[in-house]
Each structure stands twice: as C-alpha cells, then as structure tokens.
Design a protein around this motif. Structure first.
Motif, PDB file in Angstrom:
ATOM      1  N   ARG A   1       0.816  -1.213   0.000  1.00 56.53           N
ATOM      2  CA  ARG A   1       0.000   0.000   0.000  1.00 56.53           C
ATOM      3  C   ARG A   1       0.849   1.262   0.000  1.00 56.53           C
ATOM      4  O   ARG A   1       0.481   2.282  -0.596  1.00 56.53           O
ATOM      5  CB  ARG A   1      -0.926  -0.017   1.217  1.00 56.53           C
ATOM      6  CG  ARG A   1      -1.907   1.150   1.261  1.00 56.53           C
ATOM      7  CD  ARG A   1      -2.958   0.915   2.320  1.00 56.53           C
ATOM      8  NE  ARG A   1      -2.392   0.865   3.651  1.00 56.53           N
ATOM      9  CZ  ARG A   1      -2.315   1.920   4.474  1.00 56.53           C
ATOM     10  NH1 ARG A   1      -2.749   3.101   4.070  1.00 56.53           N
ATOM     11  NH2 ARG A   1      -1.809   1.793   5.688  1.00 56.53           N
TER      12      ARG A   1
ATOM     13  N   ARG B   1      -8.897   1.885  -4.965  1.00 60.91           N
ATOM     14  CA  ARG B   1      -9.190   2.429  -6.291  1.00 60.91           C
ATOM     15  C   ARG B   1      -8.070   2.167  -7.296  1.00 60.91           C
ATOM     16  O   ARG B   1      -8.336   1.981  -8.482  1.00 60.91           O
ATOM     17  CB  ARG B   1      -9.426   3.940  -6.192  1.00 60.91           C
ATOM     18  CG  ARG B   1     -10.705   4.331  -5.459  1.00 60.91           C
ATOM     19  CD  ARG B   1     -11.020   5.786  -5.671  1.00 60.91           C
ATOM     20  NE  ARG B   1     -11.244   6.064  -7.087  1.00 60.91           N
ATOM     21  CZ  ARG B   1     -11.434   7.292  -7.577  1.00 60.91           C
ATOM     22  NH1 ARG B   1     -11.416   8.336  -6.781  1.00 60.91           N
ATOM     23  NH2 ARG B   1     -11.633   7.470  -8.862  1.00 60.91           N
ATOM     24  N   HIS B   2      -6.826   2.136  -6.826  1.00 65.38           N
ATOM     25  CA  HIS B   2      -5.698   2.055  -7.751  1.00 65.38           C
ATOM     26  C   HIS B   2      -5.066   0.676  -7.859  1.00 65.38           C
ATOM     27  O   HIS B   2      -4.249   0.454  -8.752  1.00 65.38           O
ATOM     28  CB  HIS B   2      -4.612   3.058  -7.331  1.00 65.38           C
ATOM     29  CG  HIS B   2      -5.081   4.479  -7.317  1.00 65.38           C
ATOM     30  ND1 HIS B   2      -4.485   5.472  -6.556  1.00 65.38           N
ATOM     31  CD2 HIS B   2      -6.098   5.086  -7.986  1.00 65.38           C
ATOM     32  CE1 HIS B   2      -5.115   6.614  -6.756  1.00 65.38           C
ATOM     33  NE2 HIS B   2      -6.098   6.413  -7.613  1.00 65.38           N
TER      34      HIS B   2
ATOM     35  N   GLU C   1     -14.906  -0.844  -9.533  1.00 64.53           N
ATOM     36  CA  GLU C   1     -13.455  -0.978  -9.589  1.00 64.53           C
ATOM     37  C   GLU C   1     -13.012  -2.133 -10.497  1.00 64.53           C
ATOM     38  O   GLU C   1     -12.081  -1.992 -11.292  1.00 64.53           O
ATOM     39  CB  GLU C   1     -12.889  -1.165  -8.177  1.00 64.53           C
ATOM     40  CG  GLU C   1     -13.110   0.022  -7.261  1.00 64.53           C
ATOM     41  CD  GLU C   1     -12.604   1.333  -7.857  1.00 64.53           C
ATOM     42  OE1 GLU C   1     -11.522   1.335  -8.461  1.00 64.53           O
ATOM     43  OE2 GLU C   1     -13.316   2.348  -7.739  1.00 64.53           O
TER      44      GLU C   1
ATOM     45  N   SER D   1       0.232   3.567 -13.674  1.00 71.64           N
ATOM     46  CA  SER D   1       0.072   4.709 -12.778  1.00 71.64           C
ATOM     47  C   SER D   1       0.943   5.862 -13.255  1.00 71.64           C
ATOM     48  O   SER D   1       1.867   5.681 -14.052  1.00 71.64           O
ATOM     49  CB  SER D   1       0.458   4.316 -11.355  1.00 71.64           C
ATOM     50  OG  SER D   1       1.849   4.023 -11.288  1.00 71.64           O
ATOM     51  N   ARG D   2       0.650   7.052 -12.744  1.00 69.70           N
ATOM     52  CA  ARG D   2       1.430   8.220 -13.133  1.00 69.70           C
ATOM     53  C   ARG D   2       2.906   8.036 -12.787  1.00 69.70           C
ATOM     54  O   ARG D   2       3.803   8.418 -13.554  1.00 69.70           O
ATOM     55  CB  ARG D   2       0.881   9.452 -12.401  1.00 69.70           C
ATOM     56  CG  ARG D   2       1.525  10.766 -12.762  1.00 69.70           C
ATOM     57  CD  ARG D   2       1.143  11.208 -14.143  1.00 69.70           C
ATOM     58  NE  ARG D   2       2.191  10.945 -15.130  1.00 69.70           N
ATOM     59  CZ  ARG D   2       2.054  11.126 -16.425  1.00 69.70           C
ATOM     60  NH1 ARG D   2       0.913  11.534 -16.920  1.00 69.70           N
ATOM     61  NH2 ARG D   2       3.047  10.871 -17.245  1.00 69.70           N
TER      62      ARG D   2
ATOM     63  N   GLU E   1      -0.263   5.356   0.261  1.00 70.73           N
ATOM     64  CA  GLU E   1      -1.636   5.580  -0.195  1.00 70.73           C
ATOM     65  C   GLU E   1      -2.625   5.400   0.945  1.00 70.73           C
ATOM     66  O   GLU E   1      -2.411   4.575   1.842  1.00 70.73           O
ATOM     67  CB  GLU E   1      -1.996   4.611  -1.324  1.00 70.73           C
ATOM     68  CG  GLU E   1      -1.347   4.910  -2.659  1.00 70.73           C
ATOM     69  CD  GLU E   1      -1.886   4.001  -3.739  1.00 70.73           C
ATOM     70  OE1 GLU E   1      -2.098   4.480  -4.864  1.00 70.73           O
ATOM     71  OE2 GLU E   1      -2.094   2.804  -3.470  1.00 70.73           O
ATOM     72  N   SER E   2      -3.711   6.148   0.902  1.00 72.46           N
ATOM     73  CA  SER E   2      -4.809   5.914   1.841  1.00 72.46           C
ATOM     74  C   SER E   2      -5.511   4.627   1.437  1.00 72.46           C
ATOM     75  O   SER E   2      -5.295   4.090   0.345  1.00 72.46           O
ATOM     76  CB  SER E   2      -5.790   7.086   1.804  1.00 72.46           C
ATOM     77  OG  SER E   2      -6.466   7.130   0.548  1.00 72.46           O
ATOM     78  N   TRP E   3      -6.364   4.126   2.332  1.00 70.30           N
ATOM     79  CA  TRP E   3      -7.066   2.885   2.012  1.00 70.30           C
ATOM     80  C   TRP E   3      -7.995   3.064   0.812  1.00 70.30           C
ATOM     81  O   TRP E   3      -8.137   2.157  -0.010  1.00 70.30           O
ATOM     82  CB  TRP E   3      -7.848   2.394   3.230  1.00 70.30           C
ATOM     83  CG  TRP E   3      -6.958   1.830   4.288  1.00 70.30           C
ATOM     84  CD1 TRP E   3      -6.646   2.374   5.489  1.00 70.30           C
ATOM     85  CD2 TRP E   3      -6.222   0.597   4.208  1.00 70.30           C
ATOM     86  NE1 TRP E   3      -5.763   1.562   6.172  1.00 70.30           N
ATOM     87  CE2 TRP E   3      -5.490   0.476   5.411  1.00 70.30           C
ATOM     88  CE3 TRP E   3      -6.103  -0.396   3.240  1.00 70.30           C
ATOM     89  CZ2 TRP E   3      -4.664  -0.622   5.666  1.00 70.30           C
ATOM     90  CZ3 TRP E   3      -5.290  -1.478   3.492  1.00 70.30           C
ATOM     91  CH2 TRP E   3      -4.579  -1.592   4.693  1.00 70.30           C
ATOM     92  N   ILE E   4      -8.616   4.214   0.700  1.00 71.42           N
ATOM     93  CA  ILE E   4      -9.492   4.470  -0.452  1.00 71.42           C
ATOM     94  C   ILE E   4      -8.679   4.491  -1.740  1.00 71.42           C
ATOM     95  O   ILE E   4      -9.072   3.909  -2.760  1.00 71.42           O
ATOM     96  CB  ILE E   4     -10.254   5.802  -0.266  1.00 71.42           C
ATOM     97  CG1 ILE E   4     -11.241   5.694   0.901  1.00 71.42           C
ATOM     98  CG2 ILE E   4     -10.995   6.178  -1.554  1.00 71.42           C
ATOM     99  CD1 ILE E   4     -11.992   6.975   1.188  1.00 71.42           C
ATOM    100  N   GLN E   5      -7.532   5.152  -1.705  1.00 70.93           N
ATOM    101  CA  GLN E   5      -6.666   5.188  -2.894  1.00 70.93           C
ATOM    102  C   GLN E   5      -6.154   3.795  -3.244  1.00 70.93           C
ATOM    103  O   GLN E   5      -6.074   3.437  -4.420  1.00 70.93           O
ATOM    104  CB  GLN E   5      -5.473   6.115  -2.633  1.00 70.93           C
ATOM    105  CG  GLN E   5      -5.839   7.593  -2.570  1.00 70.93           C
ATOM    106  CD  GLN E   5      -4.655   8.447  -2.153  1.00 70.93           C
ATOM    107  OE1 GLN E   5      -3.793   8.025  -1.378  1.00 70.93           O
ATOM    108  NE2 GLN E   5      -4.608   9.678  -2.656  1.00 70.93           N
ATOM    109  N   PHE E   6      -5.820   3.012  -2.224  1.00 68.58           N
ATOM    110  CA  PHE E   6      -5.336   1.655  -2.463  1.00 68.58           C
ATOM    111  C   PHE E   6      -6.396   0.812  -3.168  1.00 68.58           C
ATOM    112  O   PHE E   6      -6.110   0.101  -4.143  1.00 68.58           O
ATOM    113  CB  PHE E   6      -4.952   1.004  -1.134  1.00 68.58           C
ATOM    114  CG  PHE E   6      -4.623  -0.457  -1.241  1.00 68.58           C
ATOM    115  CD1 PHE E   6      -3.482  -0.889  -1.888  1.00 68.58           C
ATOM    116  CD2 PHE E   6      -5.475  -1.414  -0.694  1.00 68.58           C
ATOM    117  CE1 PHE E   6      -3.178  -2.241  -1.995  1.00 68.58           C
ATOM    118  CE2 PHE E   6      -5.181  -2.767  -0.791  1.00 68.58           C
ATOM    119  CZ  PHE E   6      -4.032  -3.175  -1.440  1.00 68.58           C
TER     120      PHE E   6
END
Length: 317
Positions: A140, A150-151, A211, A222-223, A143-148
């Motif tokens: 992870r 989502r990505h 997702e 990813s960027r 990253e926040s859990w939401i970002q994890f």
C-alpha cells in the motif's frame, strides 16, 4: 502484492467465513432471528472468495494462439464474479428477508444464543481483516485505504478487504438489531438490522463492481510508472524524442508498453535496434511488470505529433 500474500488473505477469509456461516445458521435455527439468517447467507456468500484462488491459477496459463497476450485478466473476471454475484446474492436475500420479517414479525427464541454467536463472529472476522490489512500494507505504501482500493491492479486484496469490512459492519448491524429486540421486546428491530445488512452488501457490490469493471475494460500504468518509463527513454542518448506512448495492464503482473520513438535521421538501423534493446532493458529495470514492450522507430515531425498524448522528451520542460 506477492502471490503468497494474496493467497494467505484469501484462505484466512475463506476459513473464517465458512466457520462463521455454519455457526450463524445454527443460531438462526434455535432463535429464529432474521438478522442471523441474513448474516449466515452473507458469510456463506463470502466463502465464495475461493474463486479468487481459481482465477489466480487460471491467470498463470501460458499464452497461446487464441490468447497471445496470456490469461492475466482471468483474475479480474473472477474478482468481478465475487464482487458482484456473491455480494448481490447476499444483499438481495437479506433485503427480502428483512422486508418479510417486517410484514410477519415474530418473537426471538433463545435470544442469548445469537448474541454469543455474534461476539464470536466479530472476533473471527477481526482476525480475517487483520490478515488482509497486514498483507495489504506490504504494497500500500503511503496511499490511503481508499486510494489503495481504487488504484490496486491486483484485485484479490481489495475484494477481501471490503468483504471483511462489510462483514464486521454487518455483524454490528445484526448485534444492534438483536440487542434492541431483546431490550424492547419488539422484533421490528431485528428486521431493521436485516435490511441494513442487505443495503450494506448491495453498496459494497456496487463499489467493487465499479473498480473491477475498470480493470476489465483496461487500465494504464500509474502516473509514477509512466514517469519512470518516460525517464528511461529520456536517459537514452540515442533517442531524439518520445512521440507518444500507450500503456495497458494485460493482467495484474503484466504491463504492455507501446511507444513511437524518434531517432535522428542519420541513425543506422543497427544503432536503432541497439538503442531499442537498451531502452527496453532500462524500462524493465525501472518497472518490472512492463514485460511486453513494443517500440516503433520514427522521425520526429512536430506538426504531425498528436496533441492528446504526445510526450516530447528532449528539450521538454
């Protein structure tokens, strides 16, 4: 994510859900609690996460003439099945059972039994969630859990994470419904708890469906990885410009990179081939999942460069 890490999280969730489902169903038979029935169906549906293991095995099949880029997306397909069908089955059944209980309420029998089962289930689900969190933290990063969620390109851990969070939240709803029914003597609370569980499961199904759908349609790098690939081109003294580039995940562990690269007009074919091989090696060193790389040599013409995805290297800001 290591394959072993994802497998450990899935096995832990499967073992916990199977044991919890059986215990909850026995509690339902003795108490008549609709919340317990909804939770037993929920846990039984969650046990279907073993399909993720099947998807993992199928994704490792070697590429063939029919599937020249391999079977990596099998993991996305099975994650989609788990996230949509299993969660929706549990959610719709819970909503049906809750509405039926509102229409035909009945008193609970042996109310102490579901309370004990729910306390034990919360402990078991906590163990499963702890395992998923531990394995997720390995990849992870910041990253926040939401970002994890989502990505993440590997679908197993996000599915198990949301499943365990939903399971714990559902247990709280069931505990509240059964507890309020015992305190007030009104079975409507048990029905409300059941409906809340159903709404929760449907909501989780929608999130996971969105997702996994994105992964099935095809996501690019990813960027950060795009920048690493771009830097690999930029580091080559033989490359004049990167005209444009596309990336696509063929599976969680395999990234396709396709690029049109400009070389000076006077460059010999042998030097172009050597430069391409060097750049490919640099890309794979920087982004190990970039296993399939296609580079098309060209001559840079600014007026002909696409305006939407052009990335000019030499002399760029």
């Amino acid at each position: 994510m290591s394959a072993a890490g994802g497998t450990r999280a899935i096995i832990a969730a499967f073992a916990a859900n199977l044991g919890i489902a059986l215990t909850k169903f026995i509690a339902f038979l003795f108490s008549g609690s609709s919340s317990m029935l909804a939770e037993s169906v929920h846990s039984a549906a969650d046990s279907g996460n073993q399909l993720l293991l099947l998807g993992g095995r199928k994704s490792r099949k070697a590429a063939d003439a029919k599937h020249p880029f391999g079977y990596g997306r099998e993991r996305y397909v099975y994650a989609f099945v788990v996230s949509i069908i299993l969660f929706t089955v549990g959610g719709v059944f819970s909503l049906y059972e809750g509405v039926d209980k509102l229409s035909h309420p009945h008193e609970l029998e042996n109310p102490w039994l579901p309370i004990i089962v729910l306390i034990v289930a919360i402990g078991l689900e906590g163990f499963s969630l702890r395992t998923a969190v531990k394995e997720s933290n390995h990849i992870r990063g910041t990253e926040s859990w939401i970002q994890f969620i989502r990505h993440a390109k590997q679908p197993e851990l996000p599915v198990v994470l949301l499943e365990d969070v939903a399971a714990l939240t559902g247990l709280v709803f069931a505990f509240g419904g059964v507890g309020l029914t015992i305190l007030t003597g009104d079975p409507v609370w048990d029905a409300i708890g059941t409906i809340a569980i159903g709404v929760l499961l449907v909501a989780v199904a929608v999130v996971l469906g969105i997702e996994t759908k994105s992964l099935l349609v095809g996501e690019g790098a990813s960027r950060a990885d795009v920048d690493k690939i771009r830097d690999a081109f930029n580091a080559s003294t033989r490359v004049e410009a990167l005209i444009h580039m596309k990336t696509l995940y063929l599976g969680p562990d395999e990234l396709l990179v396709a690029a049109k690269v400009a070389f000076p007009k006077t460059t010999r074919v042998a030097d172009v081939a050597r430069a391409i091989n060097e750049v490919e090696a640099e890309i794979r060193a920087a982004v190990p999942v970039a296993r399939v790389i296609y580079i098309e040599p060209d001559i840079y013409q600014p007026s002909a460069t696409p305006s939407t995805d052009a990335i000019v290297i030499k002399g760029a800001d």
